[in-house]
Design a protein around this motif. Structure first.
Motif, mmCIF file in Angstrom:
data_model
loop_
_atom_site.group_PDB
_atom_site.id
_atom_site.type_symbol
_atom_site.label_atom_id
_atom_site.label_comp_id
_atom_site.label_asym_id
_atom_site.label_seq_id
_atom_site.Cartn_x
_atom_site.Cartn_y
_atom_site.Cartn_z
ATOM 1 N N SER A 5 33.180 -7.113 -21.121
ATOM 2 C CA SER A 5 33.104 -8.483 -20.628
ATOM 3 C C SER A 5 32.339 -9.338 -21.628
ATOM 4 C CB SER A 5 32.393 -8.510 -19.276
ATOM 5 O OG SER A 5 32.108 -9.831 -18.878
ATOM 6 N N ILE A 6 32.957 -10.449 -22.042
ATOM 7 C CA ILE A 6 32.293 -11.417 -22.912
ATOM 8 C C ILE A 6 32.107 -12.700 -22.122
ATOM 9 C CG2 ILE A 6 32.510 -12.850 -24.983
ATOM 10 C CD1 ILE A 6 34.070 -10.622 -26.285
ATOM 11 N N SER A 7 30.862 -13.138 -21.995
ATOM 12 C CA SER A 7 30.577 -14.354 -21.239
ATOM 13 C C SER A 7 29.796 -15.329 -22.116
ATOM 14 C CB SER A 7 29.779 -14.029 -19.976
ATOM 15 O OG SER A 7 28.527 -13.443 -20.311
ATOM 16 N N ALA A 8 29.546 -16.507 -21.583
ATOM 17 C CA ALA A 8 28.799 -17.511 -22.341
ATOM 18 C C ALA A 8 27.294 -17.295 -22.222
ATOM 19 C CB ALA A 8 29.173 -18.914 -21.868
ATOM 20 N N PHE A 9 26.786 -17.284 -20.971
ATOM 21 C CA PHE A 9 25.340 -17.233 -20.755
ATOM 22 C C PHE A 9 24.848 -15.894 -20.219
ATOM 23 C CE2 PHE A 9 26.138 -21.756 -20.990
ATOM 24 C CZ PHE A 9 25.018 -22.239 -21.646
ATOM 25 N N GLY A 10 25.704 -14.882 -20.181
ATOM 26 C CA GLY A 10 25.276 -13.575 -19.719
ATOM 27 C C GLY A 10 25.594 -13.339 -18.251
ATOM 28 N N GLU A 11 25.264 -12.158 -17.783
ATOM 29 C CA GLU A 11 25.660 -11.717 -16.447
ATOM 30 C C GLU A 11 24.644 -12.048 -15.364
ATOM 31 O OE1 GLU A 11 28.537 -10.332 -15.615
ATOM 32 O OE2 GLU A 11 29.327 -10.319 -17.663
ATOM 33 N N SER A 12 23.506 -12.641 -15.711
ATOM 34 C CA SER A 12 22.500 -12.969 -14.713
ATOM 35 C C SER A 12 21.910 -14.336 -15.012
ATOM 36 C CB SER A 12 21.396 -11.911 -14.706
ATOM 37 O OG SER A 12 20.747 -11.866 -15.967
ATOM 38 N N GLY A 13 21.096 -14.837 -14.082
ATOM 39 C CA GLY A 13 20.429 -16.107 -14.303
ATOM 40 C C GLY A 13 21.186 -17.296 -13.740
ATOM 41 N N PRO A 14 20.532 -18.460 -13.686
ATOM 42 C CA PRO A 14 21.134 -19.644 -13.041
ATOM 43 C C PRO A 14 22.350 -20.202 -13.766
ATOM 44 C CG PRO A 14 19.066 -20.221 -14.147
ATOM 45 C CD PRO A 14 19.157 -18.725 -14.157
ATOM 46 N N LEU A 15 22.519 -19.875 -15.049
ATOM 47 C CA LEU A 15 23.660 -20.402 -15.810
ATOM 48 C C LEU A 15 24.765 -19.378 -16.015
ATOM 49 C CD1 LEU A 15 21.856 -22.492 -18.604
ATOM 50 C CD2 LEU A 15 22.863 -23.312 -16.465
ATOM 51 N N ARG A 16 24.704 -18.263 -15.292
ATOM 52 C CA ARG A 16 25.642 -17.170 -15.536
ATOM 53 C C ARG A 16 27.104 -17.597 -15.418
ATOM 54 N NH1 ARG A 16 27.530 -14.520 -10.828
ATOM 55 N NH2 ARG A 16 27.742 -12.571 -11.984
ATOM 56 N N ALA A 17 27.412 -18.547 -14.540
ATOM 57 C CA ALA A 17 28.800 -18.969 -14.337
ATOM 58 C C ALA A 17 29.131 -20.266 -15.080
ATOM 59 C CB ALA A 17 29.090 -19.138 -12.852
ATOM 60 N N TYR A 18 28.204 -20.749 -15.902
ATOM 61 C CA TYR A 18 28.415 -22.017 -16.592
ATOM 62 C C TYR A 18 29.216 -21.773 -17.867
ATOM 63 C CZ TYR A 18 27.183 -26.755 -18.079
ATOM 64 O OH TYR A 18 27.228 -28.076 -18.453
ATOM 65 N N PRO A 19 30.188 -22.630 -18.169
ATOM 66 C CA PRO A 19 30.993 -22.425 -19.379
ATOM 67 C C PRO A 19 30.185 -22.739 -20.631
ATOM 68 C CG PRO A 19 31.620 -24.480 -18.320
ATOM 69 C CD PRO A 19 30.657 -23.799 -17.388
ATOM 70 N N GLY A 20 30.527 -22.103 -21.718
ATOM 71 C CA GLY A 20 29.807 -22.343 -22.960
ATOM 72 C C GLY A 20 30.683 -22.135 -24.180
ATOM 73 N N TYR A 21 30.398 -22.907 -25.208
ATOM 74 C CA TYR A 21 31.108 -22.794 -26.476
ATOM 75 C C TYR A 21 30.086 -22.691 -27.603
ATOM 76 C CZ TYR A 21 35.447 -24.083 -24.094
ATOM 77 O OH TYR A 21 36.538 -24.101 -23.257
ATOM 78 N N ASP A 22 30.570 -22.366 -28.777
ATOM 79 C CA ASP A 22 29.714 -22.120 -29.932
ATOM 80 C C ASP A 22 28.643 -23.194 -30.143
ATOM 81 O OD1 ASP A 22 29.089 -22.278 -32.984
ATOM 82 O OD2 ASP A 22 30.008 -20.307 -32.769
ATOM 83 N N PRO A 23 28.990 -24.498 -30.221
ATOM 84 C CA PRO A 23 27.941 -25.492 -30.484
ATOM 85 C C PRO A 23 26.912 -25.605 -29.363
ATOM 86 C CG PRO A 23 30.033 -26.572 -30.032
ATOM 87 C CD PRO A 23 30.327 -25.119 -30.184
ATOM 88 N N LEU A 24 27.337 -25.388 -28.111
ATOM 89 C CA LEU A 24 26.385 -25.426 -27.005
ATOM 90 C C LEU A 24 25.321 -24.353 -27.174
ATOM 91 C CD1 LEU A 24 28.906 -26.962 -25.757
ATOM 92 C CD2 LEU A 24 28.143 -26.067 -23.556
ATOM 93 N N ILE A 25 25.765 -23.164 -27.571
ATOM 94 C CA ILE A 25 24.825 -22.052 -27.685
ATOM 95 C C ILE A 25 23.959 -22.210 -28.926
ATOM 96 C CG2 ILE A 25 24.611 -19.547 -27.782
ATOM 97 C CD1 ILE A 25 25.677 -20.688 -25.126
ATOM 98 N N GLN A 26 24.508 -22.769 -30.004
ATOM 99 C CA GLN A 26 23.666 -23.066 -31.164
ATOM 100 C C GLN A 26 22.544 -24.028 -30.775
ATOM 101 O OE1 GLN A 26 25.194 -23.891 -35.047
ATOM 102 N NE2 GLN A 26 27.140 -22.852 -34.677
ATOM 103 N N ALA A 27 22.865 -24.980 -29.909
ATOM 104 C CA ALA A 27 21.840 -25.919 -29.441
ATOM 105 C C ALA A 27 20.863 -25.235 -28.501
ATOM 106 C CB ALA A 27 22.510 -27.100 -28.746
ATOM 107 N N TYR A 28 21.374 -24.473 -27.545
ATOM 108 C CA TYR A 28 20.550 -23.896 -26.483
ATOM 109 C C TYR A 28 19.565 -22.862 -27.026
ATOM 110 C CZ TYR A 28 19.538 -22.487 -21.661
ATOM 111 O OH TYR A 28 18.920 -22.238 -20.467
#
Length: 397
Positions: A123-146
């Motif tokens: 399974s490949i996800s954006a923010f991981g399998e736990s935490g408040p953002l687990r179901a939030y969509p994410g792309y490369d630039p978002l994660i570079q910022a975060y």
């Protein structure tokens, strides 16, 4: 090298970059990759067609060689049954949906492990399998910022800048590959499958290993250093008469070689520059002195002078420079593919060699649904059943 994973079958239910890059790497190593796509539209990158290569999106072409495309409506219960049928004899199942999405469709790890206990479920996800953002969509630039990557990228005082290549997406694909290969080795010892997880967020944090370690040690927020680094000097870009040169004098020996090559040996007797610690503390003065010498040469000349002195250096190449470069072309990593539907098609090959061999280009990036009938027949469906599924729009192109 393409025979290493020749007995491994992968069900690839991913799109965009991270997942497809992972499965392309598996395909380059010889695995059979069955790429599940949405009927009608397929992988999102098929529509990222600016730029395109003879009307096909380069974003799709770059990450989807050595795969077979099957169109299945995974939101349809019959489509879900088709996917389960394919999983029965697969080795790896990989998806890039938000956590919980596969489970809602009956295609979660626990559900598919009952069908195939030896399955390696990834399974490949954006923010991981736990935490408040687990179901939030994410792309490369978002994660570079975060993850703070943008905070240490660029020149001091500049606006935030994204690293210009998809380092988060592609590295996540590589981490997923590492997990899958580890699981294959483990399965050969135990006979059991397992659950592999990777996320864009964790990949970004991995890239931030050193800045975070520096912060934890000092409680000082890392700064932007442009082309340089906080730990070493001189280790950055310098202006020349016509452009720029990167110089990386990472130790005292190299600094001495640099000073002699540039005709400024007096710096070696200057207490401000006698050690790397001192050079870092006086980086601005050092930079100014070295750059004054560099400005007396054009880039080609200073590269030649520094290379003869074995001082690590490089021009700042543009993409066309890279494409034409003698050293790069000697590696034969940019490979021309004959007989493809796109004329003069070339790929960037797998960046490793095994027994001095690169991977084998077995299949071009597929047309949407190109292999639907072939794969379904291999799974046990007869022609009439396939036609019915097509009529019901469960499968298609």
């Amino acid at each position: 090298m393409s025979n290493i994973l020749e007995n491994i079958t992968v069900i690839d239910w991913t799109q965009n970059v991270a997942g497809p890059y992972c499965t392309q790497l598996l395909g380059d190593l010889g695995a059979t990759i069955i790429k599940i796509e949405r009927p009608g539209t397929g992988d999102d990158t098929r529509q990222w067609n600016s730029p395109s290569w003879e009307d096909e999106a380069t974003a799709f072409l770059a990450f989807n060689r050595n795969k077979k495309s099957v169109c299945i409506d995974a939101n349809d219960s019959k489509g879900q049954e088709v996917i389960k049928k394919l999983v029965e004899h697969a080795d790896v199942f990989i998806h890039s949906l938000k956590p919980g999405s596969a489970e809602k469709r009956g295609l979660g790890y626990e559900q598919l492990a009952k069908i195939n206990p030896s399955l390696i479920y990834t399974s490949i996800s954006a923010f991981g399998e736990s935490g408040p953002l687990r179901a939030y969509p994410g792309y490369d630039p978002l994660i570079q910022a975060y993850t703070g990557i943008m905070s240490v990228t660029g020149n001091p005082g500049d606006d935030p800048a994204r690293v210009g290549v998809s380092i988060i997406d592609m590295a996540t694909g590589m981490w997923a590959l590492t997990g899958i290969l580890s699981a294959i080795i483990n399965r050969s010892n135990t006979g059991k499958g397992c659950l592999v997880g990777a996320s864009l967020l964790e990949t970004g944090l991995g890239w931030m290993n050193l800045p975070l370690t520096n912060y934890m040690a000092t409680r000082k927020v890392p700064e932007k250093f442009g082309t340089g680094t906080a730990m070493v000097a001189p280790y950055e870009a310098f202006r020349t008469k016509d452009s720029w040169v990167i110089i990386a004098a990472g130790n005292n020996r190299l600094f001495s070689s640099l000073c002699h090559a540039l005709g400024i040996p007096e710096l070696l007797n200057d207490p401000r520059f006698e050690s790397n610690k001192n050079r870092v503390a006086n980086r601005k003065e050092l930079h100014q002195t070295v750059e004054e010498r560099c400005l007396g040469f054009n880039t080609t000349s200073i590269i030649k002078i520094l290379q003869q002195a074995n001082v690590p250096c490089s021009p700042i190449n543009s993409t066309n420079d890279v494409y034409e470069d003698e050293q790069i072309n000697s590696l034969e990593i940019i490979k021309k593919i004959d007989g493809f539907r796109i004329s003069n098609f070339k790929i960037i090959d797998l960046p490793i060699r095994i027994n001095n061999q690169r991977s084998t280009f077995r299949l071009p990036p597929p047309l949407l649904g190109e292999h639907t009938e072939e794969i379904l027949k291999q799974a046990g469906y007869n022609s009439e059943e396939i036609e019915l599924l097509k009529t019901e729009k469960v499968v298609g192109g």
